[in-house]
Every structure is written in C-alpha cells, then in structure tokens.
Scaffold this motif. Structure first.
Motif, mmCIF file in Angstrom:
data_model
loop_
_atom_site.group_PDB
_atom_site.id
_atom_site.type_symbol
_atom_site.label_atom_id
_atom_site.label_comp_id
_atom_site.label_asym_id
_atom_site.label_seq_id
_atom_site.Cartn_x
_atom_site.Cartn_y
_atom_site.Cartn_z
ATOM 1 N N ARG A 295 1.022 23.808 2.579
ATOM 2 C CA ARG A 295 0.684 25.178 2.980
ATOM 3 C C ARG A 295 0.226 25.206 4.443
ATOM 4 O O ARG A 295 0.633 26.065 5.226
ATOM 5 N N GLU A 296 -0.592 24.204 4.812
ATOM 6 C CA GLU A 296 -1.099 24.149 6.186
ATOM 7 C C GLU A 296 0.036 23.927 7.184
ATOM 8 O O GLU A 296 0.071 24.530 8.249
ATOM 9 N N LYS A 297 0.954 23.053 6.780
ATOM 10 C CA LYS A 297 2.083 22.749 7.668
ATOM 11 C C LYS A 297 2.938 23.999 7.878
ATOM 12 O O LYS A 297 3.372 24.300 8.988
ATOM 13 N N LYS A 298 3.140 24.727 6.788
ATOM 14 C CA LYS A 298 3.937 25.950 6.846
ATOM 15 C C LYS A 298 3.253 26.992 7.731
ATOM 16 O O LYS A 298 3.883 27.661 8.537
ATOM 17 N N ALA A 299 1.927 27.103 7.581
ATOM 18 C CA ALA A 299 1.158 28.072 8.356
ATOM 19 C C ALA A 299 1.157 27.713 9.830
ATOM 20 O O ALA A 299 1.153 28.592 10.701
#
Length: 307
Positions: free
Chosen positions: A301-305
């Motif tokens: 999720r962090e990478k996507k954000a």
DNA sequence: GGCCAGGCTAGCA
DNA sequence: TGCTAGCATGGC
C-alpha cells in the motif's frame, strides 16, 4: 477435470492469491484474474491446475480445474494436496478463539477475515526456500530461486504458454556447487542447499517419516543438517509441514511486523516476540503468518501511495 | 557509500 | 554456554 471443494468457512481465497503475488518475480504460482495457475507434480506426473473461488467468504466454494494425462485417476490426490496447501479443512474459529487475549492480532484477523496460511507445494520446497532466503533480502531470494528453476526446475508448455515448477530434491541433489555459484549463490548457500537435497535423496533425512514426528523431533533432525538453524527449521515447520504452532520468532520480517503493529520504538528482540506469542497458544504459526501478510500488504500500500 | 536483509557456522573464551 | 567475525550479494 473440474471439481469443487468446500473449505471450512470463513475462507477468502483472494487473500491467498494476494500472498502468492507478493513478489513480481514469482513464476511458479501464477496469479491472474482472480485465479491461481500452477503445476502439480507428483509421482513423475505433471498436471496444470487452475484454482478460483466461487461463493462468499462465509459460504465458500473452491473450484479446481486440472489438465493432464489420466488426470481423472489422480483427482483425489490432487484435491487432498490443494486442501493441505491452503489449509481448507482447518477451522479459523479455533484460531480466533485462541488469540482473544491479543487485541492487535484480533484486529488484523478481523481485517483479513478468511485468510489461512499458504503452504509451499512440498516440504522440500519449504526447506530449500528457507535456505535460499537466509540473510538476504526477499527480492534477491526470488532471483536465486528463479535461477534454480532455470537450472533444474520442471517446465511444461501448454498451448504455447510455459509453466514452471520448483525442482524436487533429486534434481537439486544432482547439481554441482559451481552451477549455483555461477548464478550468484554464495558458496555456502550452494553447499547448504545441495547438501540438504542430497540428505533427502540418501534417506539421511526422511521427510515422510519426519512428518509423523513431534515438533521437537522435527526441529532436532532438521537442525542436524549443516546450514539449517532454528529459524530455517521453524520456517519449514510452518510453511512446509503446516504446524500451527511453529514459531520463527527470530525472523527479521516478523520482528519488523511486530514493531509496526504493536507500536515498538525499536525493532523488538526475538525474546520479546516469543513472549508476545504466548498470547496465541498453539497458534503461533498462524499469528506469524498473519503478521507477515499484514506487513506485506502495508508495504504494498505504501509503495502504491508513493509511486 | 554504508547499512540492512525472512541466518548460520566455526572459533574462541 | 555465550559471543562474534565472516560469509556474500543486492536493495535502498
């Protein structure tokens, strides 16, 4: 052959698929369009499996399509293997009941309702994968795994598409150390891996026999191998044998996950994690898997954000 | 460029 | 029994 299994509810196969697709380098378990495509290898026979879920999390139905020569004769074997790999017959309600003293894990269990640990396709694969993954980052571990598959993995082309399977112990045992060191394995890692495969092939380590042993005996016999320490053995128990209470408490990924979800300032020690696990009696393996899973979902999720 | 990564062994006190 | 250097390469 197309048939259906009814997992003990709740069950959410899409969470298993999320777990299996945690690395873009994965090429044995292919996840696409809500289904898993993978080879099933047993007794020199290779079948192509497609697995997907119908029904809901609370009333799940798992569909298994299998292709291959004389596949009908092996239906039962294939289904039992799928049930084992995805722990379809193990009840999540027992897990929920045994973590009720831990609000953090209970919250994660609620958030990922229907998740069950996904086992490796064989005991040997779990052992080999643990040896490969020792002390290196996961991405590099996948590169090494793929090199191994390139060298001696099983390949099957169906309708123009090639599928891969992790090599069995016989194929790995036949490798020279140099074959691996030329593919970026360290000398030691090459020795640990090939020697473990040779131990299985020679009967020094009888995996079928080991499955019947107590947990303590499993760890004892596994750690007797050079290159297999406590972490590797515990990992193998969890992802290979499917022991619900196997607990690789020293695992860096687990310690990081505990640090994140339990609000530690610094990375908790192995002892601290072990103490925490006392709140999940008999289910430390599943607790570990949930924390690994939740951590990888957060990272994704962090990478996507960030991108 | 340095530290960390899903550790383990061998050697030493 | 407990501690630590060394292993080896890639990612960030």
């Amino acid at each position: 052959m197309k048939t259906k299994l009814r997992p003990l509810p709740p069950y959410d196969f899409s969470l298993a698929l999320s777990y299996l697709s945690r690395s873009s380098l994965e090429k044995v378990d292919v996840v696409d369009g809500g289904q898993l495509t993978t080879l099933s290898v047993s007794d020199q026979r290779v079948f192509l499996l497609r697995i997907y879920q119908e029904g809901s999390v609370e009333d799940p139905v798992l569909v298994i399509e299998a292709e291959g020569k004389e596949v009908e004769r092996f239906t039962e074997e294939i289904l039992s293997e799928v049930a084992r790999r995805f722990q379809l017959d193990v009840s999540l309600s027992d897990f929920y009941a045994n973590i009720k003293e831990d609000p953090v894990l209970l919250q994660l269990a609620h958030q990922h309702r229907g998740l069950k640990p996904v086992l490796a396709s064989s005991i040997f694969e779990s052992l080999a994968w643990a040896i490969i993954g020792q002390q290196i980052n996961i991405r590099f571990a996948y590169q090494l795994k793929n090199s191994l598959i390139d060298l001696v993995g099983l390949k099957k082309t169906i309708k123009g598409k090639t599928y891969f399977a992790f090599p069995d112990s016989a194929r790995v045992a036949a490798l020279s150390y140099d074959a691996l060191t030329s593919r970026k394995f360290s000398r030691r890692k090459a020795e640990y891996l090939v020697d473990a495969a040779r131990a299985v092939e020679s009967g020094l380590l009888d995996l079928a026999d080991l499955a019947e042993c107590s947990q303590g005996e499993k760890v004892k016999r596994l750690t007797a191998l050079r290159g297999v320490g406590r972490w590797t053995a515990e990992y193998c128990l969890l992802r290979g044998f499917g022991c619900q209470d196997a607990f690789p408490a020293g695992d860096i990924g687990l310690r990081n996950a505990v640090g994140r979800f339990y609000g530690y300032q610094n990375q908790p020690t192995e002892d601290a994690v072990r103490e925490l696990g006392e709140k999940w009696p008999r289910w430390q393996g599943w607790g570990t898997f949930y924390l690994w899973f939740a951590q990888s979902m957060e990272k994704r999720r962090e990478k996507k954000a960030g991108s």
